[in-house]
Design an enzyme around this catalytic site. Structure first.
Site: not given
Length: 333
Positions: A108, A135, A138, A231, A272, A317
């Protein structure tokens, strides 16, 4: 049955077919049911994974750590100051070292190139926990959540409000194109996805009977949508100097009661996380002191409403990341 995922990395959803993504989602549902019923096994006992984090995280780190422990694995966490990667040691050299010690690598951070190099030189599966471009883990959690709420993905109208050329805008467009959703990027024209990626997604959408729309009209973009998604307006790592201009640019695209009323009567709200929706964080207070706003990309009434499924997403997740790790590390599933 023979597992065709074994040894593969998850760098972007572009690497996977519609059928393969659905397999992973179905497998995640099984793992979730097993965990909730107490039937969970630990099939990867003795395996070792390393989590490389150049950017801090709550959900991504916890999902990978808990998921690995649930599967019986050992976990090593290397935070932003925990390794010499990119400082005293090249990414290629780091990959070759880690590949000798670990059975899987999560990354990440910033550059997509880092994920690509880790995958190329480590010899083990590499999972993208977030880069500047994509991503994918996600999106798997998002799609699992949509399946739980609506029972299908094809034809779902998903409107993404905000910066549509960031990693979430890119990845939602990619995932929607592959899986046959009706995706709308609702953003100022200068924040639309780049043309090359848009063209790729258009071709994928033609194959899946999906639809990709770019619009700067919030009313048109959110009309009768099944999913309203947003987001944060400034990506992690961007300088403070960006905030003022970005807030002014994106304030018309804030998700509020008006946006939700314009959507379908059974629409859900997704994010997210983390979200700037009140003054209960240091950052929220700082933004209020500078700009006089009590919320940014989503208002408190929407975030805390019955339509909000953000914590279902957060939980999922765990289950989708477990499915990815399991599927890419064993011969049979």
């Amino acid at each position: 049955m023979y597992n065709h995922f074994k040894g593969r990395s998850l760098k972007t959803l572009l690497d996977y077919s519609k059928e393969e993504i659905m397999e992973l989602l179905n497998f995640a549902n099984k793992l979730k049911a097993d965990k909730l019923s107490g039937r969970e096994a630990r099939p990867l006992k003795g395996k070792n994974v390393v989590l490389l984090f150049e950017k801090d995280s709550t959900r991504t780190r916890c999902a990978f750590e808990v998921g690995a422990y649930d599967l019986g694995m050992n976990v090593t966490y290397l935070g932003p100051t925990g390794s010499q990667m990119g400082k005293k040691e090249s990414i290629k050299d780091t990959a070759r070292v880690l590949g000798r010690m670990f059975d899987g690598i999560e990354y990440r951070g910033f550059k997509q190139e880092t994920v690509d190099l880790l995958s190329e030189f480590s010899g083990v599966p590499v999972w993208n926990g977030l880069t500047d471009l994509y991503h994918p883990t996600q999106i798997l959690a998002d799609f699992m959540t949509i399946l739980e709420k609506f029972g299908h993905l094809e034809g779902i109208k998903l409107a993404y409000f905000g910066d549509a050329r960031n990693n979430m805008g890119n990845s939602l467009m990619i995932g929607s194109a592959i899986m046959g959703l009706d995706f709308r990027a609702v953003a100022p024209k200068e924040l639309w996805p780049n043309q090359e990626l848009f063209d790729i997604c258009q071709k994928l959408a033609e194959k899946s009977h999906g639809k990709i729309t770019l619009t700067d009209d919030p009313t048109l973009g959110g009309k009768a949508a099944d999913v309203i998604y947003t987001d944060v307006w400034v990506s992690m790592g961007e300088p403070e100097s960006v905030w003022k201009a970005r807030i002014e640019q994106l304030l018309p695209y804030q998700v509020n009661a008006k946006v939700m009323k314009n959507a379908s009567s059974n629409a859900i709200f997704m994010h997210c996380l983390p979200a700037f929706h009140n003054l209960e964080t240091n950052m929220g207070i700082e933004l209020y002191n500078k700009f006089g706003l009590t919320a940014l990309e989503v208002t408190e009434d929407v975030f805390e409403s019955y339509q909000s499924v953000v914590f279902d997403e957060a939980e999922n997740r765990l289950h989708t990341i477990k499915a990815v790790m399991y599927a890419t590390m064993v011969k049979k599933i």
